[in-house]
Scaffold this motif. Structure first.
Motif, short mmCIF file in Angstrom:
data_model
loop_
_atom_site.label_atom_id
_atom_site.label_comp_id
_atom_site.label_asym_id
_atom_site.label_seq_id
_atom_site.Cartn_x
_atom_site.Cartn_y
_atom_site.Cartn_z
N ASN A 1 21.63 35.16 -21.90
CA ASN A 1 20.27 35.60 -22.21
C ASN A 1 20.15 37.11 -21.97
O ASN A 1 20.14 37.58 -20.83
N LEU A 2 20.04 37.85 -23.08
CA LEU A 2 20.04 39.32 -22.97
C LEU A 2 18.76 39.85 -22.33
O LEU A 2 18.78 40.90 -21.69
N THR A 3 17.65 39.12 -22.52
CA THR A 3 16.39 39.58 -21.91
C THR A 3 16.51 39.57 -20.39
O THR A 3 16.13 40.54 -19.71
N ILE A 4 17.06 38.49 -19.86
CA ILE A 4 17.21 38.40 -18.40
C ILE A 4 18.25 39.42 -17.91
O ILE A 4 18.03 40.10 -16.90
N GLN B 1 21.37 29.44 -18.03
CA GLN B 1 21.23 30.70 -18.77
C GLN B 1 20.85 31.84 -17.82
O GLN B 1 21.31 32.97 -17.98
N ILE B 2 20.01 31.54 -16.86
CA ILE B 2 19.58 32.57 -15.91
C ILE B 2 20.76 32.98 -15.04
O ILE B 2 21.04 34.17 -14.87
N ILE B 3 21.49 31.99 -14.51
CA ILE B 3 22.61 32.29 -13.60
C ILE B 3 23.72 33.04 -14.34
O ILE B 3 24.27 34.02 -13.81
N VAL B 4 24.04 32.61 -15.55
CA VAL B 4 25.11 33.28 -16.29
C VAL B 4 24.75 34.76 -16.53
O VAL B 4 25.57 35.66 -16.34
N ALA B 5 23.49 35.01 -16.92
CA ALA B 5 23.07 36.39 -17.16
C ALA B 5 23.18 37.22 -15.88
O ALA B 5 23.68 38.36 -15.89
N LYS B 6 22.74 36.65 -14.77
CA LYS B 6 22.80 37.37 -13.48
C LYS B 6 24.25 37.63 -13.08
O LYS B 6 24.59 38.70 -12.58
N LEU B 7 25.09 36.63 -13.32
CA LEU B 7 26.50 36.73 -12.94
C LEU B 7 27.21 37.81 -13.76
O LEU B 7 28.00 38.61 -13.22
#
Lengths: 303, 237
Positions: free
Chosen positions: B2-5, B93-99
């Motif tokens: 998720n590019l926005t996150i 999706q949130i965790i992958v973006a943060k990672l």
């Protein structure tokens, strides 16, 4: 119409019971969530918004469980009490990001509409950290409304708003309620709740103390006399006549007129015109003076 | 992803003063290298201490700790995470973006100075080996530290305990603990790409790669599960 349904919901922290066996259903329209500080309003809203698991009972948002279910946010908008926002973003970026995270087909258009709705168009290019408390609050409301949710939960939404902004927000909530959406907002300012909504859910010490239209709730409190302020062409004669009426528990007479305490709301309001007619008096004013939300609330929390 | 996150996370990270903490250690590493090189001392006298003792043992884990606990931990601390969580997004999706943001920033911040040090000490190949090892370590550490920011209220403290007690102290005393040391995986990768006497490997390459994957994927899965059950602190007002 999406509903919020709570069935025997409790929440405890160790030995402390924050919410105790609450059952309620919220349908379309605006409902005020009332209660003294520490009553459990925020805990209840956290559970409704999927940010806290009920220790017991069932909590459904539009028929789906709220806990561990991000799908509910398709229908749910949330304005939490905590003011934290990403201050490094502009209002436009913040609301647009919300629209994109909701995967709306036209995020720019949705963000523009939401920002217009809260009258933040002129300030949309400024970073949120430069905003006043009220502007931040309106930006958060815009982000919560960007996907046009059927259910809107707001925790103390009028915090920090000036009177004009407050009035505008009240109108907005009214509009949402009358267009069939389910709106629940908590507040400790009774006038706000009275202005926005007739329907209340009153939480006292974690329990649901009363639910429904507060005027109806008041009338159902038969153990408390109903207080009426009356002015007539001859208050003294009317006072004497009313003393014979069984539904009247007591009265005060002073220069401001008559204050009558009636035990039975229906019997008294039916009897008063007949007594006035019989005595040849004209009633100029009849005001139920303890039907305000404040009185109802005071009665409930001291019950 | 998720590019926005990812965008909000990166901007949030660069916008905080904490970000400035990323630079002193890489600068110190380069200054030490240049000073030793300028003094004409043979690399085998100082390079192991600078690359392993300073670079892999301190700089990489500290940068990973600052970034890894910052990408989500800071948002949890200040409450802004609620804005992201109140969206109909699968939590992975949130965790992958943060990672991706955490590993990316850690890798770039540590790999660039380590590459320069490798070139100055030995060769371009050694520089590339150090940079790749930084990338591997960044992936492993980011998985661990991101999960820690959801498992504990003091992720920085727990992360420091892992780095200082487990990796630095026990890793030197009890050789068996090296199997669970990301620091050791970085040394192994370096040695595999550019074998020389400056860096010694104590873990096999397949084990190092597999265990980095375990730390990364395990940390991510743990973080996803914890995020699904994320509770707002229990105010009862």
């Amino acid at each position: 119409m999406k509903t919020v349904e709570l069935t025997n919901v409790s929440r405890w922290y160790g030995n402390v019971v924050a919410i105790n066996n609450v059952t309620m259903t919220l349908g379309s329209g605006v409902t005020g969530l009332l209660g003294p500080n520490g009553a459990g309003k925020t805990t209840l809203l956290h559970m409704m918004s999927g940010f806290l698991a009920p220790s017991q009972g069932e909590l459904l948002i539009g028929g789906e469980p709220a806990w561990r279910n991000p799908g509910i946010y398709r229908h749910l908008g949330l304005v939490s009490e905590r003011e934290a926002v990403h201050g490094f973003l502009t209002a436009w970026e913040f609301v647009l990001a919300s629209a994109k995270l909701h995967k709306l087909p036209q995020p720019e258009q949705a963000a523009r509409r939401a920002i217009e709705l809260v009258e933040m168009t002129d300030a949309q290019s400024r970073r949120i950290e430069t905003f006043s408390k009220g502007m931040r609050q309106r930006t958060r409301v815009a982000a919560a409304l960007v996907h046009d949710p059927e259910i809107l939960l707001l925790d103390e939404p009028f915090n920090g708003m000036d009177p004009r902004q407050r009035l505008h927000m009240m109108e907005l909530l009214h509009q949402m309620g009358s267009s069939g959406r389910t709106v629940l907002f908590s507040s400790h300012i009774l006038e706000e709740v009275e202005e926005v909504s007739g329907t209340v859910q009153v939480i006292v010490a974690g329990r649901l103390a009363a639910s429904g239209d507060y005027r109806t709730i008041r009338r159902l409190m038969t153990h408390r006399p109903h207080v009426f302020a009356i002015r007539s062409t001859d208050d003294r004669r009317l006072a004497v006549a009313l003393m014979h009426e069984e539904s009247v528990n007591g009265l005060d007479l002073d220069q401001g007129g008559l204050t009558v305490r009636a035990g039975d709301y229906g019997a008294f309001t039916r009897a008063l015109p007949k007594i006035a007619l019989r005595e040849g008096l004209r009633v100029r004013q009849l005001i139920p003076s303890d039907e305000s939300l404040e009185s109802v609330f005071a009665y409930l929390i001291t019950a | 992803m998720n590019l926005t996150i990812a965008g909000i996370t990166a901007r949030g990270l660069f916008g905080r003063r904490r970000f400035l903490l990323l630079f002193p250690l890489p600068v110190l590493l380069l200054v030490l290298t240049l000073a030793a090189k300028g003094a004409g001392v043979a690399p085998d006298h100082w390079a192991p201490s600078v690359i392993d003792g300073m670079g892999f043992a301190v700089m990489v884990p500290v940068i990973a700790l600052i970034v890894g606990t910052g990408v989500l931990g800071s948002e949890i601390d200040d409450g802004t995470v609620v804005h992201i969580l109140a969206k109909p997004l699968p939590r992975h999706q949130i965790i992958v973006a943060k990672l991706v943001v955490a590993a990316g920033i850690t890798a770039v911040t540590s790999a660039v100075p380590m590459f320069i040090v490798g070139v100055l000490v030995d060769s371009v190949r050694f520089g590339v080996a150090l940079a790749v090892a930084c990338l591997v370590a960044a992936l492993g550490y980011s998985g661990v530290f991101l999960a820690m920011s959801l498992l504990t209220r003091r992720p920085v403290l727990v992360g420091l305990l892992y780095v200082l007690i487990w990796e630095a102290l026990l890793g030197n005393v009890l050789t068996g603990t090296r199997v669970l040391s990301i620091h050791q995986y970085a040394l192994t990768v370096t040695h595999a790409i550019a074998p020389n006497d400056l860096i010694k490997a104590h873990v096999g390459l397949p084990a190092a790669i597999a265990m980095t994957g375990v730390f990364l994927v395990g940390g991510a899965l743990l973080a996803i599960d914890r995020l699904r059950s994320f509770s707002v602190a229990g105010e009862t007002s």
